[in-house]
Design an enzyme around this catalytic site. Structure first.
Site, PDB file in Angstrom:
ATOM      1  N   ASP A  10      39.383  51.848  37.691  1.00 56.51           N
ATOM      2  CA  ASP A  10      39.181  52.031  36.247  1.00 56.51           C
ATOM      3  C   ASP A  10      38.216  53.173  35.913  1.00 56.51           C
ATOM      4  OD1 ASP A  10      36.842  50.822  37.136  1.00 56.51           O
ATOM      5  OD2 ASP A  10      36.518  49.782  35.244  1.00 56.51           O
TER       6      ASP A  10
ATOM      7  N   SER B  75      33.455  51.351  30.817  1.00 55.06           N
ATOM      8  CA  SER B  75      34.341  50.807  31.835  1.00 55.06           C
ATOM      9  C   SER B  75      35.800  51.176  31.643  1.00 55.06           C
ATOM     10  CB  SER B  75      34.148  49.294  31.887  1.00 55.06           C
ATOM     11  OG  SER B  75      34.830  48.771  32.975  1.00 55.06           O
ATOM     12  N   HIS B  76      36.629  50.160  31.454  1.00 54.75           N
ATOM     13  CA  HIS B  76      38.085  50.371  31.362  1.00 54.75           C
ATOM     14  C   HIS B  76      38.514  50.710  29.937  1.00 54.75           C
ATOM     15  CE1 HIS B  76      36.778  46.402  30.428  1.00 54.75           C
ATOM     16  NE2 HIS B  76      37.843  46.246  29.676  1.00 54.75           N
TER      17      HIS B  76
ATOM     18  N   ASP C  77      35.007  53.536  35.328  1.00 52.44           N
ATOM     19  CA  ASP C  77      33.760  53.729  36.064  1.00 52.44           C
ATOM     20  C   ASP C  77      33.860  53.301  37.526  1.00 52.44           C
ATOM     21  OD1 ASP C  77      33.993  51.070  35.222  1.00 52.44           O
ATOM     22  OD2 ASP C  77      31.832  50.738  35.264  1.00 52.44           O
TER      23      ASP C  77
ATOM     24  N   LYS D 296      30.768  45.146  41.106  1.00 55.47           N
ATOM     25  CA  LYS D 296      32.077  45.110  41.725  1.00 55.47           C
ATOM     26  C   LYS D 296      32.436  46.534  42.131  1.00 55.47           C
ATOM     27  CE  LYS D 296      34.307  44.837  37.195  1.00 55.47           C
ATOM     28  NZ  LYS D 296      33.429  44.370  36.134  1.00 55.47           N
TER      29      LYS D 296
ATOM     30  N   ASP E   5      34.688  50.463  39.085  1.00 50.10           N
ATOM     31  CA  ASP E   5      34.330  49.160  39.653  1.00 50.10           C
ATOM     32  C   ASP E   5      35.504  48.185  39.685  1.00 50.10           C
ATOM     33  OD1 ASP E   5      34.346  48.723  36.935  1.00 50.10           O
ATOM     34  OD2 ASP E   5      32.307  47.912  36.808  1.00 50.10           O
ATOM     35  N   ARG E   6      36.564  48.473  38.953  1.00 51.94           N
ATOM     36  CA  ARG E   6      37.728  47.571  38.993  1.00 51.94           C
ATOM     37  C   ARG E   6      38.795  48.113  39.930  1.00 51.94           C
ATOM     38  NH1 ARG E   6      39.096  45.006  33.203  1.00 51.94           N
ATOM     39  NH2 ARG E   6      36.963  44.534  32.582  1.00 51.94           N
TER      40      ARG E   6
HETATM   41  C1  G16 Z   1      32.998  43.503  32.524  1.00 51.31           C
HETATM   42  C2  G16 Z   1      32.173  42.562  33.319  1.00 51.31           C
HETATM   43  C3  G16 Z   1      33.049  41.603  34.056  1.00 51.31           C
HETATM   44  C4  G16 Z   1      33.978  40.895  33.096  1.00 51.31           C
HETATM   45  C5  G16 Z   1      34.750  41.902  32.302  1.00 51.31           C
HETATM   46  C6  G16 Z   1      35.578  41.273  31.193  1.00 51.31           C
HETATM   47  O1  G16 Z   1      33.734  44.316  33.374  1.00 51.31           O
HETATM   48  O2  G16 Z   1      31.363  43.238  34.246  1.00 51.31           O
HETATM   49  O3  G16 Z   1      32.241  40.690  34.710  1.00 51.31           O
HETATM   50  O4  G16 Z   1      34.860  40.072  33.789  1.00 51.31           O
HETATM   51  O5  G16 Z   1      33.865  42.800  31.678  1.00 51.31           O
HETATM   52  O6  G16 Z   1      34.731  40.660  30.303  1.00 51.31           O
HETATM   53  P1  G16 Z   1      35.260  40.063  28.949  1.00 51.31           P
HETATM   54  O7  G16 Z   1      36.304  39.057  29.327  1.00 51.31           O
HETATM   55  O8  G16 Z   1      34.048  39.466  28.308  1.00 51.31           O
HETATM   56  O9  G16 Z   1      35.880  41.187  28.168  1.00 51.31           O
HETATM   57  P2  G16 Z   1      33.758  45.886  33.181  1.00 51.31           P
HETATM   58  O10 G16 Z   1      34.672  46.394  34.243  1.00 51.31           O
HETATM   59  O11 G16 Z   1      34.280  46.073  31.778  1.00 51.31           O
HETATM   60  O12 G16 Z   1      32.349  46.322  33.321  1.00 51.31           O
END
Ligand code: G16
Length: 543
Positions: free
Chosen positions: A277, A113-114, A279, A376, A281-282
Site C-alpha cells: 500500500d 496509508s492506503h 506507506d 506491520k 505496511d500492508r
Molecule cells: C490502520 C491500522 C490497522 C487497522 C487499519 C484499519 O492501518 O494500523 O491496525 O486495521 O488501519 O482500521 P479501520 O478499520 O479503523 O479503518 P493502516 O494501514 O491504514 O495504517
C-alpha cells in the site's frame, strides 16, 4: 536564522484515529493545522529538547512541504537530531526499524496509508514511540488533549533544506542526517530470510509480479526483489512513488489492485503475485488462480514460520485483531502457543511484542508483521511467502489446500459501506448495542445466536482497558459477525461488517467464500438493518 513563537488557537477535530491523524489534504494545509498537531506531539511527549527523531513519509502530495515544516519545528523545539529519508521518503516499517536500530526517541510518519493522495485527497501524521510502534492510546489521548489547549508553537525561519541525497546538515543547532531509505531495511530482511533459497527459486524460472501501486515500496521492492534476489527486471511494476499514486487508490486488495488480480486469474499468470500500500505496511498475496485472504495468510505464515531462518526457533505466541478470522487460533492451538485477540490498530500489538508474548501478529486489513519491527510490514510478508514457497516447492494454491485440509477453513469476508451518513452509522451501532442482551438464543437465518457483546480489551502487559472496540455476534454453528465503524476514514462513516464461517469437514470445502457466507451476510443485514438504516443495497467494497 531565527526562532519564532507563533500564537495559535486550538483547532477542532485533531483526535488521532486508528492510526494517527488523517484528514483531507486541504484541511492539513490550512494555516497552523499541521503546526498545531506537531507541537502537540512534542508537548504531549515531554518536549523535544535534546531528543532524536526519525522523520519520513510515503511521498504523497504535501509530504515534501510537511517535512520541511516538521524539521523547522523540531529544531525550534530544541531537538538534537532528526534522521530523515532522502526526499523525506521512508516506508512505515523502514521508519519503525530506524527508530529501533538508531535508538531514537521516536519518529513522525507522514502518511494516510492506503487512502488516496493528492491536493483533494488524504494526508496524515502519526507519532511512533521509541519502541518503533504507533503511540499507544495513553499517548494519543495526551496529544489530543494538547491540541485542545494549545496557545503557541515554535518554528525556525529558514530556506528549504536539501533532502535530495544522503548527507549531514544542521538547522538552528539541530543535526539532520539524510539517509538512503532502503539500505537498513534491506539489511534487516537479509538477516531474517533465506535469500539464497529465494535466489535459487528465481533462478529456476519462478515468476513474480509485485505491484507497488505507485507508492513508497517501489524502491524497496526493486532493490530487494529484482536487485538482490534476481527476480527478472520488470517483475516489480508501478515502482516509482508518485504524489497521487498515479491517480489510484494504493490499497492492496482485490478491488484496488484489480489489474494484478486480473493477471493472476488469467492464462498469463506468473507463479506469485503481491502488492503493497501507500506507506508499505500492508500486503496482498495472490497465487495463480488463488487469492489468499489476509487472515489466511497470517495463519499460513504462523504454521510455516520455522521454515524461515529468523523464526526457526519457533514462535513465542501470536496475536490478531478481534475482527480478523480465527484461522490463526487453530494454528496456535496446534502449535501449543498463546493466541491474543486485540482491538483493531497495530498499536495494540506493541506491548505483546515488547514483552515477548507474541512473535507474529496480523490483521484482516492486509497487515502482517512480527517482532522485527513494531509496524506491520508489506514487503516482509511477501519475502516470508517467497521463503516458504522456496522451501516447500509447492504452488500457493497447493499450500492453501494443504492448510485447509489440516486446520479447516475459516471462510471470511469484510463488507464495507463507505461514506455513510455519520448519524445513521452511529444510530445503527447504538441500536445493536441496546439489543445485545436480548440476542443470545435468538434464531436468525436458521442459525442460533450463542453470544453477543461489545469487545473490550484488557492489555495483559500494562493493564490498560480499551472499550467500545466492535460488536460481535457469535453463532452456535461457529459463524461470527462483527460490526465496527472504521477509525481511518476521512469522509462520513465507514461501516465495516466482518463475516466468518468455519468448515472443518475437508470433503465439504468450497471455493467461493461469498457463497459460503451468504447466510451470515443475510443475518448481518437482518440484525443491524443495514439497508434500511444506511440506504445502501450492497457494500461498496468487499474484501
Ligand atoms: C490502520 C491500522 C490497522 C487497522 C487499519 C484499519 O492501518 O494500523 O491496525 O486495521 O488501519 O482500521 P479501520 O478499520 O479503523 O479503518 P493502516 O494501514 O491504514 O495504517
Amino acid at each position: 536564522m531565527t526562532r519564532t513563537v507563533v500564537a495559535t488557537t486550538p483547532i477542532e477535530g485533531q483526535k488521532p484515529g486508528t492510526s494517527g491523524l488523517r484528514k483531507k489534504t486541504p484541511v492539513f494545509m490550512q494555516p497552523h493545522y499541521l503546526e498545531n498537531f506537531v507541537q502537540s506531539i512534542f508537548n504531549a511527549t515531554g518536549g523535544a529538547e535534546g531528543k532524536t527523531y526519525v522523520l519520513g513519509g510515503d511521498g504523497r502530495y504535501f509530504n515534501d512541504r510537511a517535512a520541511q515544516v516538521i524539521l523547522r519545528m523540531a529544531a525550534a523545539n530544541g531537538a538534537k537530531k532528526v534522521i530523515v529519508g532522502v526526499n523525506a521518503l521512508l516506508s512505515t516499517p523502514a521508519a519503525s526499524n530506524l527508530i529501533r536500530k538508531r535508538k531514537t526517541d521516536g519518529g513522525i510518519i507522514m502518511s494516510a496509508s492506503h487512502n488516496p493522495g493528492g491536493p483533494t485527497e488524504d494526508f496524515g501524521v502519526k507519532f511512533n514511540s521509541d519502541n518503533g510502534g504507533p503511540a499507544p492510546e495513553g499517548i494519543t489521548d495526551k496529544i489530543f488533549a494538547e491540541t485542545r489547549s494549545l496557545s503557541e508553537y515554535v518554528i525556525c525561519e529558514s530556506h528549504d533544506l536539501d533532502l535530495s541525497a544522503p548527507g549531514m546538515t544542521t538547522l538552528y543547532g539541530m543535526e539532520i542526517e539524510v539517509v538512503d531509505p532502503v539500505v537498513d531495511y534491506h539489511l534487516m530482511m537479509e538477516e531474517i530470510f533465506d535469500f539464497e533459497a529465494i535466489r535459487t527459486l528465481f533462478a529456476s524460472g519462478f515468476t513474480l509480479r509485485f505491484d507497488a501501486m505507485h507508492a513508497v515500496t517501489g524502491p524497496y521492492a526493486k532493490a530487494i526483489l529484482e536487485g538482490s534476489l534476481g527476480a527478472p527486471e520488470g517483475s516489480v511494476v508501478n515502482a516509482v512513488p508518485s504524489p497521487d499514486f498515479g491517480g489510484g487508490h494504493p490499497d492492496p486488495n482485490p478491488i484496488w489492485a484489480k489489474p494484478l488480480m486480473d493477471l493472476m486469474f488469467s492464462g498469463d499468470a506468473p507463479d506469485f503475485g503481491a502488492a503493497s500500500d501507500g506507506d508499505g505496511d500492508r500486503n496482498m498475496i495472490v497465487g495463480r488462480n488463488a487469492y489468499v485472504t489476509p487472515s489466511d495468510s497470517l495463519a499460513v505464515l504462523a504454521a510455516n514460520a520455522t521454515l524461515v531462518p529468523g523464526y526457526k526457533g519457533g514462535l513465542k505466541g501470536v496475536a490478531r485483531s478481534m475482527p480478523t478470522s480465527r484461522a490463526l487460533d487453530r494454528v496456535a492451538e496446534a502449535l501449543g502457543i498463546g493466541c491474543y485477540e486485540t482491538p483493531t490498530g497495530w498499536k495494540f500489538f506493541g506491548n505483546l511484542l515488547d514483552a515477548g508474548r507474541a512473535t507474529l501478529c496480523g490483521e484482516e486489513s492486509a497487515g502482517t508483521g512480527s517482532d522485527h519491527v513494531r509496524e506491520k510490514d508489506g514487503l516482509w510478508a511477501v519475502l516470508f511467502w517467497l521463503n516458504v514457497l522456496a522451501v516447500r516447492q509447492q504452488s500457493v494454491a497447493e499450500i492453501m489446500a494443504d492448510h485447509w485440509a489440516k486446520y479447516g477453513r475459516n471462510y471470511y469476508s469484510r463488507h464495507d459501506f463507505e461514506a455513510v451518513d455519520s448519524d445513521a452509522a452511529h444510530g445503527l451501532m447504538q441500536a445493536l448495542r441496546t439489543r445485545l442482551p436480548n440476542l443470545p438464543g435468538r434464531e436468525v437465518e436458521g442459525m442460533t445466536i450463542e453470544a453477543a457483546d461489545e469487545f473490550a480489551y484488557d492489555d495483559p502487559v500494562d493493564g490498560s482497558r480499551s472499550e467500545g472496540q466492535g460488536i460481535r455476534i457469535l453463532f452456535k454453528c461457529g459463524g461470527r459477525i462483527v460490526f465496527r465503524l472504521s477509525g481511518t476514514g476521512t469522509e462520513g462513516a465507514t461501516l465495516r461488517v466482518y463475516l466468518e464461517k468455519v468448515e472443518t469437514n475437508a470433503a465439504a470445502l468450497q471455493d467461493n467464500p461469498q457463497n459460503a457466507l451468504s447466510g451470515i451476510a443475510a443475518a448481518a443485514d437482518s440484525l443491524a438493518e443495514i439497508r434500511a438504516r444506511t440506504g445502501r443495497n450492497a457494500p461498496d467494497v468487499i474484501t
